[in-house]
Design a protein around this motif. Sequence first.
Motif, PDB file in Angstrom:
ATOM      1  N   GLU A 231       0.759  -1.256   0.051  1.00 16.08           N
ATOM      2  CA  GLU A 231       0.041   0.065   0.124  1.00 16.08           C
ATOM      3  C   GLU A 231       0.896   1.265  -0.138  1.00 16.08           C
ATOM      4  N   LYS A 235       1.299   4.165  -3.048  1.00 17.85           N
ATOM      5  CA  LYS A 235       0.685   5.312  -2.990  1.00 17.85           C
ATOM      6  C   LYS A 235       1.722   6.041  -3.268  1.00 17.85           C
ATOM      7  N   SER A 295      -3.003  -8.020  -5.185  1.00 16.50           N
ATOM      8  CA  SER A 295      -3.635  -7.731  -6.452  1.00 16.50           C
ATOM      9  C   SER A 295      -4.619  -7.001  -6.094  1.00 16.50           C
ATOM     10  N   GLY A 296      -5.384  -7.082  -4.888  1.00 15.36           N
ATOM     11  CA  GLY A 296      -6.452  -6.400  -4.439  1.00 15.36           C
ATOM     12  C   GLY A 296      -5.945  -4.729  -4.339  1.00 15.36           C
ATOM     13  N   ILE A 297      -4.934  -4.748  -3.580  1.00 11.19           N
ATOM     14  CA  ILE A 297      -4.346  -3.342  -3.429  1.00 11.19           C
ATOM     15  C   ILE A 297      -3.759  -2.548  -4.727  1.00 11.19           C
ATOM     16  N   ASP A 299      -5.171  -2.996  -7.506  1.00 14.87           N
ATOM     17  CA  ASP A 299      -6.342  -2.623  -8.376  1.00 14.87           C
ATOM     18  C   ASP A 299      -6.586  -1.388  -8.019  1.00 14.87           C
ATOM     19  N   LYS A 300      -6.272  -0.612  -6.853  1.00 19.03           N
ATOM     20  CA  LYS A 300      -6.894   0.502  -6.371  1.00 19.03           C
ATOM     21  C   LYS A 300      -6.207   1.735  -7.184  1.00 19.03           C
ATOM     22  N   TYR A 301      -4.918   1.369  -7.318  1.00 20.78           N
ATOM     23  CA  TYR A 301      -4.023   2.278  -8.046  1.00 20.78           C
ATOM     24  C   TYR A 301      -4.059   1.878  -9.644  1.00 20.78           C
ATOM     25  N   ASP A 302      -4.241   0.785  -9.953  1.00 19.78           N
ATOM     26  CA  ASP A 302      -3.961   0.191 -11.283  1.00 19.78           C
ATOM     27  C   ASP A 302      -5.185  -0.514 -11.839  1.00 19.78           C
ATOM     28  N   PRO A 303      -6.141  -0.152 -11.929  1.00 19.70           N
ATOM     29  CA  PRO A 303      -7.458  -0.955 -12.214  1.00 19.70           C
ATOM     30  C   PRO A 303      -7.083  -1.534 -13.616  1.00 19.70           C
ATOM     31  N   LYS A 305      -4.699  -2.849 -14.704  1.00 22.66           N
ATOM     32  CA  LYS A 305      -3.639  -4.253 -14.615  1.00 22.66           C
ATOM     33  C   LYS A 305      -2.678  -4.053 -15.610  1.00 22.66           C
ATOM     34  N   ARG A 354      -2.764 -10.521 -13.595  1.00 25.01           N
ATOM     35  CA  ARG A 354      -1.886  -9.532 -12.784  1.00 25.01           C
ATOM     36  C   ARG A 354      -0.426 -10.158 -12.557  1.00 25.01           C
TER      37      ARG A 354
END
Length: 513
Positions: A231, A235, A295-297, A299-303, A305, A354
């Motif tokens: 994260e 960020k 991958s879930g994290i 996805d927040k920044y790079d949907p 992929k 991913r």
Amino acid sequence: MTEYYINASHKKNRINKEIYGHFSEHLGRCIYEGIYVGEHSDIPNVNGMRKDVVDALREIKVPVLRWPGGCFADEYHWMDGIGPKKQRKKMINTHWGGVIEDNSFGTHEYMELARQLGCETYINGNVGSGTVREMSEWIEYMTFGGVSPMADLRAQNGHPDPWKVDFFGVGNESWGCGGNMNPEYYANEYRRYQTYVRQYAVSDQEPSINNPELIRKIACGPNTDNIEWTETVLKTLFQHNMPAYHGLTDGLSLHYYTVPGSWEHKGSATDFDEKTYYTTLSKACYMDKLIRMHSGIMDKYDPEKKLGLIVDEWGTWYDVEPGTNPGFLYQQNTMRDAIVAGIHLNLFNQHSDRVKMTCIAQMVNVLQAVLLTDGDKLVRTPTYYVFDLFKAHQDATLVASHIETIPIGNEGDPVPNLSESASVDQDGRLQITITNLSCDTAYPIHTHLAGFKAGHVDAEILTGDIHAKNTFEQPDAVKKACFSDVTLTEDGLLFTIPACSVLHLTVEAPTAS
């Protein structure tokens, strides 16, 4: 009867060939004795590389090779490994065994190995004890084709033309042996260092995601389940509303080892009971949770992929073989390791939207090696044959698939009895891999095919007792074999997969009459 469903018309994403990558570190007998014996060795070699090792690795189509580490990368100073071998600096390998590293295998030798293997290059740079200038000059030395001090030095050392660096890791395990950094500090150091990984090979500075000629840069990602690291690094990389993949980074690494015991007492590679066998498989299956978690994290920044999750260290880690240097991490390899490899490779295929690259640790004589050497002798391990069975997935297209599973193994910590993945290759053939995790139960499987009519099937299998292994006295005790017990049905295939096995099927459509 186990029902297995494959929809070949539901195409997903490409399974990058780099998912089948390997890792070679200056550790124990991986490089020296394992890969490199020198030009004057009695062991047959080409420019110092063992011919038997290179030939065996070419058979499994090694797509990419990571070097020089690992923890070793952050104490490696590349200028020590160039020029006449007699003049190269000697150093102590402080991480691995305290032995003398004579730097006879350096940049030129690595590039020659990659040439012989026909594979892509993945080099890890030194952030822990190195400098920005050192990293910048290494990139210049390897990739600049014009007139410059480093390009001239490369030519003086016998290679006038630049090399291609496909991937470059900016630091390794920076949360640990690579500097004991916190995530904020590393991420800002990454931003600084990567700036000087210059793209000399091209004049058009497009985002590297769209330009394969550019060096693809890998940031140091988390250790196992450290989501705070993931994260915080992402960020920081995505600050100022700038997508990280616009020249800043192409991927985030992840390291995870399958250790059946504790780090102090990991357990034997060969002497284990059924409970430990299933504990090991459970630890291997944890990779699925890790990929989903990180991958879930991402996805927040790079949907979209565009960034890859790069699992560039994975595999089993046991106590070393009795009587060997504990810093050399030499261990045997059994059918248990083959099943662990089958679990991982199927997972990587399933998550290939991913997961863009992985590297098993390590290639020869270290941890979950695919090859073992002793003098002029060579052994292909059970893990080697799993890579051989799975190589048909390289650059194929993942298709939708689902297999019914039941929980087996230890009470309170079960594993699924089967794992699988399916793809359509560039010739239109359906490639299927199935791993049977059970140590004692075979399963009849009815495979239902949608969007594909089976006309012919070729199949190979690796199977045996969970303790079965190859030794220098019996190098072929475990090896792949033809599997002919497959029946074509109106809608698919019928077969029974034996206990403790990895099966690969190539299904072709009927030929026109």
